[in-house]
Design an enzyme around this catalytic site. Sequence first.
Site, PDB file in Angstrom:
ATOM      1  N   SER A 147       5.326  -5.769   8.408  1.00  0.00           N
ATOM      2  CA  SER A 147       5.794  -4.652   8.002  1.00  0.00           C
ATOM      3  C   SER A 147       5.715  -3.354   9.018  1.00  0.00           C
ATOM      4  O   SER A 147       5.038  -3.297  10.021  1.00  0.00           O
ATOM      5  CB  SER A 147       4.490  -3.838   6.883  1.00  0.00           C
ATOM      6  OG  SER A 147       4.817  -2.838   6.596  1.00  0.00           O
ATOM      7  N   TYR A 160      -3.941  -1.771   4.880  1.00  0.00           N
ATOM      8  CA  TYR A 160      -2.593  -2.548   5.237  1.00  0.00           C
ATOM      9  C   TYR A 160      -1.967  -2.581   6.548  1.00  0.00           C
ATOM     10  O   TYR A 160      -1.520  -3.788   6.918  1.00  0.00           O
ATOM     11  CB  TYR A 160      -1.424  -2.024   4.142  1.00  0.00           C
ATOM     12  CG  TYR A 160      -0.317  -2.583   4.014  1.00  0.00           C
ATOM     13  CD1 TYR A 160       0.060  -4.133   3.721  1.00  0.00           C
ATOM     14  CD2 TYR A 160       1.101  -1.957   4.178  1.00  0.00           C
ATOM     15  CE1 TYR A 160       1.014  -4.413   3.864  1.00  0.00           C
ATOM     16  CE2 TYR A 160       2.125  -2.493   4.407  1.00  0.00           C
ATOM     17  CZ  TYR A 160       2.428  -3.847   3.981  1.00  0.00           C
ATOM     18  OH  TYR A 160       3.344  -4.600   4.017  1.00  0.00           O
ATOM     19  N   LYS A 164      -1.574  -5.898   9.150  1.00  0.00           N
ATOM     20  CA  LYS A 164      -0.087  -6.371   9.478  1.00  0.00           C
ATOM     21  C   LYS A 164       0.191  -5.996  11.328  1.00  0.00           C
ATOM     22  O   LYS A 164       0.529  -6.857  11.762  1.00  0.00           O
ATOM     23  CB  LYS A 164       1.084  -5.465   8.820  1.00  0.00           C
ATOM     24  CG  LYS A 164       1.132  -5.636   7.476  1.00  0.00           C
ATOM     25  CD  LYS A 164       1.514  -7.017   7.180  1.00  0.00           C
ATOM     26  CE  LYS A 164       2.084  -7.379   6.017  1.00  0.00           C
ATOM     27  NZ  LYS A 164       2.170  -8.808   5.604  1.00  0.00           N
TER      28      LYS A 164
END
Length: 263
Positions: A147, A160, A164
């Site tokens: 991402s 998150y 990533k």
Amino acid sequence: MPVIQDRFSIEGRVAIVTGAGRGIGAASAVALAQAGADVVISARTQEQLRKVAAEIEAAGRRALIVPADLSEPEAAAGLADRAAAEFGRIDIVVNNMGGTIPNAFLDTTPEYLENAFQFNVSTAHALTRAAVPHMLETGGSVVNISSVMGRVVGRGYLAYGTAKAALEHYTRLASLDLAPRVRINAIGVGSVATSALDFVLTDEATRTEMETKTPLGRIGDPEDVAAAVLYLASPAAAYVTGSVLRVDGGLDTPNLDLRLEDL
């Protein structure tokens, strides 16, 4: 002389795609089938997988449906055995499964961070590790779906984004471990119109704001990412490994402001 489009053919190869019931995973599975691969597809919901399998079969390829909760690394690793038993080989792995709900800093417990790491990194490693012995026989390609948040910063994305970013560096490190027989790359994905963004894309003001903040002026389509997956999985990218390909509309800052207040 072969034409350049032949470099994108993966005729007769076998791919595994996780999180393949919808969105980027489904689009990637279908794209790989249209380019010639048989595909093992896995996600939680069997009904979604059946629809994707029908599209794979419409492209003239075989699909193996494996409903599973892939949040457990052991379940992810088991896909390699299923693929090898059904098709006799593994050539491509697409680690698409992942994601973590945004959370404020003080609400991000160590357990929340660990879960994000397991869901986005450990499961990808488990499947890749299980598939590599099969891929060494003929060579292969691993594609990790990352991402833009693994590269840029924004409030609420600590778990998150950290996971990533770890997945992207995992990709770089693994590229040396697996060279020269197996290539491994990642795709840094921006905002894509999948069910994960339904809660904001259905709000016209929020969608307009996200589009305005994106240099290319739109939200991505799953097929935008699927095309990149095919490139990295195919002989067209035979001289590419350890790379993170940006498919993010040109973003250098998040285009979704969660509007979290100062502590």
